[in-house]
Design a protein around this motif. Sequence first.
Motif, short mmCIF file in Angstrom:
data_model
loop_
_atom_site.label_atom_id
_atom_site.label_comp_id
_atom_site.label_asym_id
_atom_site.label_seq_id
_atom_site.Cartn_x
_atom_site.Cartn_y
_atom_site.Cartn_z
N GLU A 2 0.83 -1.20 0.00
CA GLU A 2 0.00 0.00 0.00
C GLU A 2 0.87 1.25 0.00
N PRO A 3 0.45 2.30 -0.72
CA PRO A 3 1.21 3.55 -0.64
C PRO A 3 1.03 4.19 0.74
N ALA A 4 1.99 4.98 1.13
CA ALA A 4 1.92 5.66 2.42
C ALA A 4 0.78 6.66 2.41
N LEU A 5 0.01 6.69 3.47
CA LEU A 5 -1.09 7.64 3.59
C LEU A 5 -0.65 8.92 4.29
N GLU A 6 0.36 8.80 5.10
CA GLU A 6 0.88 9.96 5.81
C GLU A 6 2.35 9.73 6.11
N MET A 7 3.15 10.77 5.94
CA MET A 7 4.58 10.68 6.23
C MET A 7 4.99 11.91 7.04
N GLU A 8 5.97 11.72 7.89
CA GLU A 8 6.49 12.84 8.66
C GLU A 8 8.01 12.77 8.62
N PHE A 9 8.64 13.90 8.32
CA PHE A 9 10.09 14.01 8.27
C PHE A 9 10.49 15.13 9.23
N THR A 10 11.52 14.86 10.03
CA THR A 10 11.96 15.84 11.02
C THR A 10 13.46 16.07 10.91
N ALA A 11 13.88 17.31 11.04
CA ALA A 11 15.29 17.65 11.12
C ALA A 11 15.50 18.55 12.33
N GLU A 19 19.40 31.21 11.74
CA GLU A 19 18.66 31.01 10.51
C GLU A 19 19.37 30.10 9.52
N ALA A 20 20.69 30.11 9.51
CA ALA A 20 21.42 29.24 8.58
C ALA A 20 21.16 27.77 8.91
N ALA A 21 21.17 27.43 10.19
CA ALA A 21 20.90 26.06 10.61
C ALA A 21 19.45 25.70 10.32
N ALA A 22 18.54 26.63 10.53
CA ALA A 22 17.12 26.38 10.25
C ALA A 22 16.90 26.18 8.75
N ARG A 23 17.58 26.96 7.92
CA ARG A 23 17.47 26.79 6.46
C ARG A 23 17.96 25.41 6.03
N ALA A 24 19.06 24.98 6.62
CA ALA A 24 19.59 23.65 6.29
C ALA A 24 18.62 22.56 6.71
N ALA A 25 17.99 22.72 7.86
CA ALA A 25 17.01 21.74 8.33
C ALA A 25 15.80 21.72 7.40
N ALA A 27 15.73 22.58 4.25
CA ALA A 27 16.16 21.97 2.98
C ALA A 27 16.23 20.46 3.10
N ALA A 28 16.65 19.96 4.26
CA ALA A 28 16.74 18.51 4.47
C ALA A 28 15.36 17.86 4.44
N VAL A 29 14.38 18.46 5.10
CA VAL A 29 13.07 17.82 5.14
C VAL A 29 12.32 17.98 3.82
N THR A 30 12.48 19.10 3.13
CA THR A 30 11.78 19.27 1.85
C THR A 30 12.46 18.47 0.74
N GLY A 31 13.74 18.16 0.92
CA GLY A 31 14.46 17.40 -0.09
C GLY A 31 14.04 15.95 -0.21
N ASP A 61 17.71 25.65 23.07
CA ASP A 61 18.99 25.31 22.46
C ASP A 61 18.83 24.49 21.18
N VAL A 62 17.81 23.63 21.15
CA VAL A 62 17.56 22.77 19.98
C VAL A 62 16.12 22.96 19.52
N CYS A 63 15.97 23.14 18.22
CA CYS A 63 14.65 23.26 17.61
C CYS A 63 14.55 22.23 16.49
N ARG A 64 13.41 22.16 15.87
CA ARG A 64 13.28 21.25 14.73
C ARG A 64 12.26 21.76 13.73
N ILE A 65 12.43 21.29 12.52
CA ILE A 65 11.48 21.53 11.44
C ILE A 65 10.81 20.19 11.16
#
Length: 134
Positions: A2-11, A19-25, A27-31, A61-65
Amino acid sequence: MEPALEMEFTAHFARRGGEAAARAAAAAVTGVIEAPAWFLASLLDVGRRVSRCLLARTAADVCRIVLTADRGGLALAGTDDTRITLHGDPGNGATGLPLLGVVDGLHVHRGAQGHVWVVWRGPWAPATDAQDER
């Protein structure tokens, strides 16, 4: 299969990178999704807006996208909560959190533990057919 019905990606990213670290995160999840270049560019723009809004509201200290995709569309969230998923089990996910306000089309939520969630939701379909011409 079956195809996936829902996916979640976290960085995760360190706040000290700002902001540079957030941009990289972002880019990682949208990639990880296959989509036209114009779509990914607009999603990365949303990621920048989400992370900027989050970084203005937290000192963690740590965030995520978090990128969540399902049949209805996409959700891109920035948070200082490194434990709870965006949708998760009822009562445990971030989707039920109280809305503090809307900033530039982004929904800002605060969890019971004081965590900040900045969420954007959008459809898979383009806003106009003009996108196909790019």
